[in-house]
Design a protein around this motif. Structure first.
Motif, mmCIF file in Angstrom:
data_model
loop_
_atom_site.group_PDB
_atom_site.id
_atom_site.type_symbol
_atom_site.label_atom_id
_atom_site.label_comp_id
_atom_site.label_asym_id
_atom_site.label_seq_id
_atom_site.Cartn_x
_atom_site.Cartn_y
_atom_site.Cartn_z
ATOM 1 N N TRP A 1 -5.982 33.582 9.235
ATOM 2 C CA TRP A 1 -7.377 34.021 9.210
ATOM 3 C C TRP A 1 -8.249 33.044 8.415
ATOM 4 O O TRP A 1 -9.373 32.730 8.830
ATOM 5 C CB TRP A 1 -7.487 35.420 8.616
ATOM 6 N N ASP A 2 -7.730 32.533 7.320
ATOM 7 C CA ASP A 2 -8.496 31.600 6.502
ATOM 8 C C ASP A 2 -8.819 30.330 7.275
ATOM 9 O O ASP A 2 -9.925 29.775 7.151
ATOM 10 C CB ASP A 2 -7.712 31.264 5.234
ATOM 11 N N ALA B 1 -7.948 39.407 7.888
ATOM 12 C CA ALA B 1 -6.721 39.888 7.253
ATOM 13 C C ALA B 1 -7.054 40.555 5.924
ATOM 14 O O ALA B 1 -7.900 40.078 5.172
ATOM 15 C CB ALA B 1 -5.765 38.731 7.030
ATOM 16 N N THR B 2 -6.396 41.647 5.642
ATOM 17 C CA THR B 2 -6.588 42.341 4.374
ATOM 18 C C THR B 2 -5.711 41.709 3.304
ATOM 19 O O THR B 2 -4.764 40.957 3.603
ATOM 20 C CB THR B 2 -6.247 43.827 4.510
ATOM 21 N N SER B 3 -5.979 42.047 2.052
ATOM 22 C CA SER B 3 -5.222 41.472 0.941
ATOM 23 C C SER B 3 -3.758 41.893 0.949
ATOM 24 O O SER B 3 -2.911 41.235 0.341
ATOM 25 C CB SER B 3 -5.862 41.876 -0.397
ATOM 26 N N HIS C 1 -2.881 43.038 13.587
ATOM 27 C CA HIS C 1 -3.632 41.820 13.280
ATOM 28 C C HIS C 1 -3.074 40.588 13.974
ATOM 29 O O HIS C 1 -3.624 39.494 13.832
ATOM 30 C CB HIS C 1 -3.647 41.583 11.761
ATOM 31 N N ARG D 1 -2.744 35.922 6.426
ATOM 32 C CA ARG D 1 -3.975 35.612 5.696
ATOM 33 C C ARG D 1 -4.329 34.129 5.835
ATOM 34 O O ARG D 1 -5.506 33.771 5.940
ATOM 35 C CB ARG D 1 -3.817 36.012 4.236
ATOM 36 N N GLU D 2 -3.310 33.268 5.884
ATOM 37 C CA GLU D 2 -3.575 31.842 6.059
ATOM 38 C C GLU D 2 -4.140 31.552 7.447
ATOM 39 O O GLU D 2 -5.041 30.715 7.597
ATOM 40 C CB GLU D 2 -2.297 31.047 5.832
ATOM 41 N N ASP E 1 1.360 36.417 3.693
ATOM 42 C CA ASP E 1 0.662 35.153 3.460
ATOM 43 C C ASP E 1 0.326 34.430 4.759
ATOM 44 O O ASP E 1 -0.768 33.866 4.896
ATOM 45 C CB ASP E 1 1.515 34.240 2.576
#
Length: 665
Positions: free
Chosen positions: A595-596, A583-585, A320, A592-593, A589
């Motif tokens: 990607w957010d 990003a998967t759960s 990722h 995922r941040e 962090d």
């Protein structure tokens, strides 16, 4: 490329290396009891050097004539290498250590032969007994020297005087005294006991007789203890009592692979009928050994399948992350935490003429390199003649031959003995080159991947007998190579004209450009096109395709994840399109941040110009909106040198977005 003698990572690591000559290097011991002088003639007449002919021709080219006058007289004038010792055991038979005989398997030197005290050489005829685990070989000669055998003593006891007889440092047969100190079980299963003795032994003593005070053979000198100044010998009775007409192999060891620290253990266990002529013996042995190596590597990789990249939890972050845009190849390897990371150490560039350069690096015992083709070297010449890239790599002066006190630089290796193609698991077409290094009885093995500006590659050295083992490891390692395609548009034009060089990932990709008019890249994932109104399109404009391993449906692919095009190599004006994966759960962090911020078009992905580092940047997101929960988005970037107005940057971004279409979601 930093060429070094090295021990590659894929290897068999048993008690005895199957090819190495034992390093017998203990200091001399004084012992009070002397060997009777009348025994010396018989001992000398029945003991022989094991020799191998030096290569008649050397394919290597050096920076200057080799200063052979720096070598000792005997060494520089001898047409043979002295590799061990053998002795007569009667009935026209002779014995040596198995590892001495095996030094001739797949060797770049002549096959082993015997040389007597007068310098006469006798060719080996047939192998009649062989045991790898007990480390002995019995054979006949094509012409008999006429020497009778020494008597044997099969009941020698610890505490008595013994004498090692053998070829010391290639200077002929010598006799040295010591003590038979004790017995010790063999390391694998304690199936027999080695003799341990303190008589001095040197490189070349392997395979020679160990005799008692009466000149009777009590054992075969084999190896040095790894922990103390005592040597090993095989009791002579074990050689004499071994079954006739049989080669017996039963040794245990561990097999390893570069990208993780796990080991698979196994027994190389084979038996085949003798006698066999020496060449047939080698062919039979090597076919069994190579098949064993194939099985060991397969067992190792199969046993790791659930954790092997790109499988397993430790792979997720790398699958990722944004593409690493470096032009030195990296290796995907598992670290101590079980996470797959990009590994490999980069070293300083070596400049060549006409804008060429070499970026060297290393990963474990492997040599990594990126070769940027000099402008005055035609692309077809580079891609079609392996001597051209290798001669360029050797300009670093990194391969040297030591002669006496001098290190002489190798300028050319000549033509490779192997020139083939290997297609890895990702459809990349590696050129496989193997060069002999005769003076070292070794081979240089190179996997070279054609890229637009030249080559990226992985190299390693292997002892001659290791060719198959190291080649299958090197081929397996290419599946873990992380590489990009980079070059100026003139180089790309040459590269794209060679369909035989392209990886399968480019099979459905169109790359078109017309200098000063238009550039277009189109794949099943996205299309980007623009005119010089956005970015200069000239022969020296640089295009880099950043590749990644990433999930695509229910599989992982190696494909383009980033496109970067600049006006020139050192220009700060460039455009980029970068693929972003949801990003998967379970991801960290920070992943995922990231990607957010892309998904919700937050800064810096908000189409607002920003400046810093003497550049102005603007970034926007292309793809489905957040409420559609896309799995893939692209970020479009425009960068210009200096501080630019927000209006000008917005206009450039609009031109970029006008020509960018995302085809996957």
């Amino acid at each position: 490329m930093a060429y070094r003698n090295s021990r590659p990572a894929g290897r068999w690591t048993g008690w005895k290396c199957l090819i190495a000559l034992a390093c017998l290097t203990v200091s001399s011991t004084t012992w009070a009891v002397s060997l009777a002088p009348e025994q010396l003639p018989a001992i000398q007449a029945t003991t022989f050097e094991v020799v191998a002919a030096k290569p008649a021709q050397d394919p290597l080219t050096y920076e200057k004539p080799l200063p052979l006058d720096l070598l000792p007289f005997q060494e520089r004038n001898d047409t043979y290498y002295s590799i061990g010792t053998a002795f007569a055991i009667g009935d026209g038979r002779y014995a040596t250590a198995a590892h001495v005989l095996m030094a001739g398997a797949d060797s770049l030197w002549g096959v082993p032969a015997l040389r007597d005290n007068g310098g006469k050489v006798y060719a080996i005829d047939k192998v009649v007994k062989f045991s790898l685990q007990q480390d002995f070989a019995v054979f006949t000669l094509k012409q008999q020297p006429g020497a009778s055998a020494l008597p044997v003593n099969t009941s020698a006891a610890a505490g008595q005087a013994v004498y090692s007889v053998g070829n010391a440092y290639g200077t002929g047969v010598v006799i040295r005294d010591g003590l038979y100190t004790s017995d010790t079980p063999e390391q694998q299963d304690g199936r027999w006991k080695w003799m341990r003795f303190s008589a001095a032994a040197s490189p070349g003593n392997s395979g020679g007789p160990l005799v008692d005070q009466e000149g009777k053979v009590v054992g075969v000198v084999l190896a040095k203890s790894p922990n103390e100044n005592l040597n090993y010998a095989l009791p002579i009775r074990m050689l004499l009592d071994a079954p006739e007409g049989q080669a017996d192999i039963d040794v245990r060891g561990g097999y390893q692979f570069d990208v993780f620290d796990s080991t698979v253990s196994g027994n190389f266990r084979e038996r085949f009928a003798l006698p066999l002529a020496l060449d047939a013996f080698y062919a039979t042995y090597m076919s069994r050994l190579n098949a064993f190596y194939d099985g060991q590597l397969k067992a190792l990789l199969d046993g790791q399948s659930e954790r092997l990249f790109p499988n397993g939890e430790g792979s997720q972050r790398l699958l990722h992350e944004i593409a690493d845009m470096g032009d030195l190849p990296r290796i995907v390897a598992r670290d101590g935490n079980g996470t797959w990371v990009l590994a490999g150490k980069q070293e300083n560039d070596t400049r060549l003429s006409a804008n060429g350069y070499i970026t060297p690096g290393s990963f474990g015992k492997n040599m990594l390199f990126h070769l940027r083709r000099p402008d005055d070297v035609p692309a077809d010449k580079l891609y079609d003649d392996p001597t051209v890239p290798m001669d360029l790599l050797l300009r670093t002066g990194s391969l040297k031959r030591t002669v006496g006190t001098e290190n002489v630089t190798v300028k050319s290796l000549g033509k490779p003995t192997v020139d083939a193609v290997h297609v890895d698991a990702w459809g990349r077409r590696w050129q496989v080159w193997i060069w002999p290094i005769p003076y070292a009885n070794a081979r240089l093995m190179t996997m070279a991947l054609p890229v637009p500006d030249g080559y990226v590659g992985i190299s390693r050295y292997a002892m001659a007998m290791q060719e198959h083992d190291q080649l299958i490891n090197l081929k397996a390692l290419t599946d873990f190579a992380y590489v990009n395609l980079d070059g100026n548009l003139a180089q790309w034009r040459d590269y794209l004209a060679r369909k035989d060089l392209r990886p399968s990932a480019l099979a459905g990709v169109d790359i078109e450009f017309d200098y000063g008019k238009r550039f277009r890249y189109a794949s099943q994932r996205m299309e980007l096109s623009f005119t010089p109104e956005l970015q200069s399109i000239q022969p020296d404009s640089v295009l880099t395709l950043g590749f990644m391993f990433f999930p695509d449906g229910n599989k992982v692919v190696w494909d383009v994840a980033e496109l970067w095009l600049s006006a020139t190599r050192n220009d700060q004006n460039y455009v980029m399109a970068i693929r972003a994966q949801a990003a998967t759960s379970s991801m960290d962090d920070d992943v995922r941040e990231d990607w957010d911020r892309v998904l919700h078009r937050r800064h810096p992905n908000d189409a607002i110009a920003r400046d810093g580092d003497d550049r102005t940047r603007i970034t926007a997101v292309v793809g489905a909106p957040a409420d559609q929960a896309p799995s893939v988005l692209y970020t479009a970037h425009y960068v210009e040198e200096g501080k630019q107005s927000p209006e000008a940057m917005k206009a450039k971004l609009e031109l970029l977005l006008k020509g960018l279409e995302v085809r996957e979601h």
